[in-house]
Design a protein around this motif. Sequence first.
Motif, PDB file in Angstrom:
ATOM      1  N   GLY A 163       2.118  39.300  74.695  1.00 27.38           N
ATOM      2  CA  GLY A 163       1.244  38.138  74.479  1.00 27.38           C
ATOM      3  C   GLY A 163       1.809  37.073  73.561  1.00 27.38           C
ATOM      4  N   ILE A 164       3.050  37.225  73.135  1.00 22.64           N
ATOM      5  CA  ILE A 164       3.587  36.293  72.123  1.00 22.64           C
ATOM      6  C   ILE A 164       3.895  34.932  72.756  1.00 22.64           C
ATOM      7  N   GLU A 165       4.404  34.965  74.000  1.00 21.29           N
ATOM      8  CA  GLU A 165       4.740  33.700  74.672  1.00 21.29           C
ATOM      9  C   GLU A 165       3.518  32.781  74.752  1.00 21.29           C
ATOM     10  N   ALA A 166       2.401  33.367  75.171  1.00 20.04           N
ATOM     11  CA  ALA A 166       1.176  32.566  75.298  1.00 20.04           C
ATOM     12  C   ALA A 166       0.718  32.082  73.918  1.00 20.04           C
ATOM     13  N   ALA A 167       0.963  32.897  72.898  1.00 19.41           N
ATOM     14  CA  ALA A 167       0.512  32.523  71.543  1.00 19.41           C
ATOM     15  C   ALA A 167       1.308  31.345  70.998  1.00 19.41           C
TER      16      ALA A 167
END
Length: 264
Positions: free
Chosen positions: A55-59
């Motif tokens: 989920g880091i990319e979206a964050a």
Amino acid sequence: MTSLILVTGGTGTLGRHVVPLLREAGRDVRVLSRRAHEAAGGVEYVTGDLLKDEGIEAAVAGAGVIVHCAGGRKGDDAAARNLVRAASRAGTPHLVFISVVGADRIPVVSAADRAMFGYFGFKLAAEQVVAGSGLPWTTLRATQFHDLILMVAQQMARLPVIPVPAGFRFQPVDAGEVADRLVELALGTPAGLAPDMAGPRVYTVPGLLHPYLRARGKRRPMVPVPLPGKAAHAVRAGANLAPERAVGRRTWEDFLAERVLSRA
Ligand SMILES: NC(=O)c1ccc[n+]([C@@H]2O[C@H](COP(=O)([O-])OP(=O)(O)OC[C@H]3O[C@@H](n4cnc5c(N)ncnc54)[C@H](OP(=O)(O)O)[C@@H]3O)[C@@H](O)[C@H]2O)c1
């Protein structure tokens, strides 16, 4: 620069102070958390896990500043690596990191050091990831927050006799004041390693425990316990303190008066 700011750890002790301060400064805020949250008060949430690299990319998408407050007892270096990788792919955000006073002075070498002070080694490694990221960066080292000392005091007070690490001292600081400073740094230009931030007074461990026990109407005998290892030696020498940077205003006693006495 985009006005969106990502706060990792925005649900934690420090992050819960940082998020409203950024909102008051008129910035759009996104929080990364391992649990799902409803958007509220102009704050958007992304679910993800820095250690699992989920989920880091979206964050990080569209963030001009990342205030990295997420942390744990272990693995802050791996979390920082995953965050930096995703952030670098997304752009060149200003990465603002919270570390701990003494990260560079408390050697984590032996098994005893790792068992008791491994956290400081992870924080130093995470600092190095941030500084070597190629992104514009700012790191602030703070001493222990009052909230952490309170949690430890509550646990110790359950024991009939309290073992006290011999010769240790602490200089606790208010998490709200650290948040003020972190937000000031996040809204400014990248500063590299910022001057340390420490609380107004240095205390022995009994000096921290006595006012807590008094506030709870308890008495406990304390027994000094000498701790082995180079890290413990460094702490006895004051490596976790920054008396020359005693810039915090709220004392441990002030904090106890509000958190313990007013609720008694
Ligand atoms: N506490 C102190 O005395 C002190 C002193 C100096 C520096 N610091 C540093 O300040 C930072 C904040 O400390 P704190 O006391 O506010 O921590 P905290 O209250 O324990 O909160 C930890 C935060 O990190 C997030 N988090 C933990 N693991 C994560 C993961 N794998 N992926 C994504 N998010 C994760 C948690 O979010 P969710 O649970 O919502 O996922 C939570 O918001 C840490 O980096 C700490 O090392 C703390």
